[in-house]
Design an enzyme around this catalytic site. Structure first.
Site, PDB file in Angstrom:
ATOM      1  N   TYR A 157      -2.150 -10.528   3.888  1.00 60.52           N
ATOM      2  CA  TYR A 157      -2.377  -9.084   4.354  1.00 60.52           C
ATOM      3  C   TYR A 157      -3.755  -8.971   4.678  1.00 60.52           C
ATOM      4  O   TYR A 157      -4.528  -8.584   3.699  1.00 60.52           O
ATOM      5  CB  TYR A 157      -1.831  -8.309   3.197  1.00 60.52           C
ATOM      6  CG  TYR A 157      -1.634  -6.756   3.512  1.00 60.52           C
ATOM      7  CD1 TYR A 157      -1.830  -6.229   4.707  1.00 60.52           C
ATOM      8  CD2 TYR A 157      -1.314  -6.191   2.467  1.00 60.52           C
ATOM      9  CE1 TYR A 157      -1.854  -4.894   4.881  1.00 60.52           C
ATOM     10  CE2 TYR A 157      -1.241  -4.542   2.483  1.00 60.52           C
ATOM     11  CZ  TYR A 157      -1.435  -3.919   3.755  1.00 60.52           C
ATOM     12  OH  TYR A 157      -1.533  -2.577   4.020  1.00 60.52           O
TER      13      TYR A 157
ATOM     14  N   LYS B 102       0.245 -10.260   7.838  1.00 61.84           N
ATOM     15  CA  LYS B 102       0.546  -8.771   8.129  1.00 61.84           C
ATOM     16  C   LYS B 102      -0.776  -8.322   8.745  1.00 61.84           C
ATOM     17  O   LYS B 102      -1.469  -8.289   7.825  1.00 61.84           O
ATOM     18  CB  LYS B 102       0.867  -7.862   6.737  1.00 61.84           C
ATOM     19  CG  LYS B 102       0.910  -6.296   7.359  1.00 61.84           C
ATOM     20  CD  LYS B 102       1.339  -5.482   6.060  1.00 61.84           C
ATOM     21  CE  LYS B 102       1.244  -4.259   6.541  1.00 61.84           C
ATOM     22  NZ  LYS B 102       1.567  -3.249   5.303  1.00 61.84           N
TER      23      LYS B 102
ATOM     24  N   ILE C 292       5.705  -4.748   9.601  1.00 64.74           N
ATOM     25  CA  ILE C 292       5.886  -4.046   8.085  1.00 64.74           C
ATOM     26  C   ILE C 292       5.446  -2.740   8.380  1.00 64.74           C
ATOM     27  O   ILE C 292       4.333  -2.297   8.476  1.00 64.74           O
ATOM     28  CB  ILE C 292       5.068  -5.040   7.274  1.00 64.74           C
ATOM     29  CG1 ILE C 292       5.804  -6.472   7.030  1.00 64.74           C
ATOM     30  CG2 ILE C 292       4.965  -4.229   5.651  1.00 64.74           C
ATOM     31  CD1 ILE C 292       4.952  -7.358   6.155  1.00 64.74           C
TER      32      ILE C 292
ATOM     33  N   ARG D 179      -9.202  -1.188   4.440  1.00 60.59           N
ATOM     34  CA  ARG D 179      -8.974  -0.772   2.756  1.00 60.59           C
ATOM     35  C   ARG D 179      -9.600  -1.830   2.084  1.00 60.59           C
ATOM     36  O   ARG D 179     -10.170  -1.485   1.124  1.00 60.59           O
ATOM     37  CB  ARG D 179      -7.449  -0.762   2.536  1.00 60.59           C
ATOM     38  CG  ARG D 179      -6.533   0.390   3.139  1.00 60.59           C
ATOM     39  CD  ARG D 179      -5.270   0.397   2.492  1.00 60.59           C
ATOM     40  NE  ARG D 179      -4.403   1.679   2.982  1.00 60.59           N
ATOM     41  CZ  ARG D 179      -4.392   2.902   2.388  1.00 60.59           C
ATOM     42  NH1 ARG D 179      -5.240   3.052   1.099  1.00 60.59           N
ATOM     43  NH2 ARG D 179      -3.797   3.848   2.890  1.00 60.59           N
TER      44      ARG D 179
ATOM     45  N   THR E  99       0.775  -1.328   0.115  1.00 60.97           N
ATOM     46  CA  THR E  99       0.025  -0.039  -0.132  1.00 60.97           C
ATOM     47  C   THR E  99       0.863   1.367   0.047  1.00 60.97           C
ATOM     48  O   THR E  99       0.452   2.256  -0.566  1.00 60.97           O
ATOM     49  CB  THR E  99      -0.967  -0.072   1.371  1.00 60.97           C
ATOM     50  OG1 THR E  99      -1.468  -1.099   1.373  1.00 60.97           O
ATOM     51  CG2 THR E  99      -1.846   1.232   1.126  1.00 60.97           C
ATOM     52  N   THR E 100       1.825   1.313   0.866  1.00 57.80           N
ATOM     53  CA  THR E 100       2.833   2.627   0.773  1.00 57.80           C
ATOM     54  C   THR E 100       3.626   2.700  -0.285  1.00 57.80           C
ATOM     55  O   THR E 100       4.149   3.961  -0.468  1.00 57.80           O
ATOM     56  CB  THR E 100       3.677   2.321   2.301  1.00 57.80           C
ATOM     57  OG1 THR E 100       2.967   1.900   3.482  1.00 57.80           O
ATOM     58  CG2 THR E 100       4.736   3.312   2.415  1.00 57.80           C
TER      59      THR E 100
ATOM     60  N   TYR F  84     -12.795  -4.946  -2.748  1.00 63.93           N
ATOM     61  CA  TYR F  84     -13.964  -4.656  -3.417  1.00 63.93           C
ATOM     62  C   TYR F  84     -14.972  -5.635  -3.790  1.00 63.93           C
ATOM     63  O   TYR F  84     -16.155  -5.693  -3.614  1.00 63.93           O
ATOM     64  CB  TYR F  84     -13.556  -4.048  -4.752  1.00 63.93           C
ATOM     65  CG  TYR F  84     -14.739  -3.242  -5.445  1.00 63.93           C
ATOM     66  CD1 TYR F  84     -15.149  -2.014  -5.174  1.00 63.93           C
ATOM     67  CD2 TYR F  84     -15.268  -4.074  -6.474  1.00 63.93           C
ATOM     68  CE1 TYR F  84     -16.281  -1.454  -5.818  1.00 63.93           C
ATOM     69  CE2 TYR F  84     -16.479  -3.058  -7.224  1.00 63.93           C
ATOM     70  CZ  TYR F  84     -16.682  -2.212  -6.892  1.00 63.93           C
ATOM     71  OH  TYR F  84     -18.003  -1.493  -7.569  1.00 63.93           O
TER      72      TYR F  84
END
Length: 295
Positions: free
Chosen positions: A132, A160, A202, A137, A43-44, A106
């Site tokens: 993850y 994560k 992370i 999100r 994401t980052t 989604y």
């Protein structure tokens, strides 16, 4: 192998394109400062705005630059199972040590759908997988019981956990066993996360303060929670500032202050506003990373 401070690397841009030179510089700096691993295109790393070609290129550059000095966990998630398999195959081909696979966003699959998705990835590619789990999100939350079923597969090695729930660490230990590798996805709670049985973080803030974050994790690994708490106090304003606006915009600004790369982000992300800039500068000063003059 997978433990400690593992920065979720930003993807540097210059003139709208991936800045490969800055990415190489970032990886070398992270390793020199003591980071225990690297995660490209999470994401980052602004993975939602990278093309498939850019995504693969970033993974390849990070793996090539790291040269086996630290493990590389490549972002390889998708809400399309076949696409995730393709990304995992590429990561394995170029030498990544594991894949970080986000729960499909989604689509909102059921727990049964999650089991099928991850089992398909496991069976298709011989590469260790970190789940993850980031319901903020992806909307869906993988239940500990579901994770426990997946943990029976030999290449589903860890998670994560970005739920923000410290108690989830204990639930996951019960469901998955103590050898299942739990990595924190929220910098601000990494201290408590490890105390509950986590193995590291992370980290977003490790982009900015790699040595401090690595020493923080080393202190906890040594059982020295008094020293770790001192690091937590030093880093906490950075944890807050890094999320004062959407990630990774404040982090990229911080890195520009430190001279590591430009603060450029890719639309729909935008560079941070002045109140956030001041928060970042104050947090950098609090952590001892810049002086009053430098800021």
């Amino acid at each position: 192998m997978f433990r400690g401070s593992i920065p979720a690397l930003i993807t540097p841009f210059a003139g709208g394109k991936v800045d490969e030179a800055a990415l190489v510089k970032l990886v070398e700096w992270q390793i020199a400062e003591g980071s225990h691993g690297l995660v490209p295109v999470g994401t980052t790393g602004e993975s939602p705005t990278l093309t498939h070609e850019e995504h693969e290129h970033v993974i390849e550059v990070v793996v090539r630059t790291a040269r086996g000095r630290v493990p590389v966990i490549a972002g390889a998630g998708s809400n399309n199972t076949e696409e995730a398999i393709r990304l995992m195959r590429f990561a394995r081909k170029v030498g990544a040590d594991a894949a970080l696979v986000v729960t499909p966003y989604y689509n909102k699959p059921s727990q049964r759908g999650l089991l099928r998705h991850y089992k398909a990835l496991h069976d298709a590619v011989e590469l260790p997988i970190f789940i993850y789990n980031i319901p903020g999100r992806s909307v869906i939350d993988m239940a500990p019981a579901t994770m426990g079923e997946l943990a029976r597969l030999p290449r589903i090695v860890g998670v994560k956990d970005a739920t923000g729930d410290i108690g989830r660490v204990s639930d996951t230990r019960i469901a998955c066993g103590p050898d299942f590798i739990q990595l924190c996805g929220n910098d601000d709670i990494a201290l408590g996360f490890n105390a509950h049985g986590g193995a590291g973080c992370i980290s977003v803030v490790a982009n900015i303060a790699p040595r401090l974050c690595a020493e923080f994790q080393d202190a906890m690994r040594a059982g020295d929670y008094r020293r770790a708490l001192a690091y937590q106090d030093r880093l906490m304003p950075l944890h807050r500032a890094a999320f004062a606006e959407p990630n990774p915009c404040p982090t990229k600004y911080a890195l520009s202050v430190l001279g590591v790369c430009e603060e450029e982000v890719r639309s729909p992300m935008v560079t941070v506003e002045e109140p956030t800039r001041e928060k970042v500068r104050a947090a950098l000063r609090h952590a001892g990373l810049v002086s009053e003059v430098a800021a």
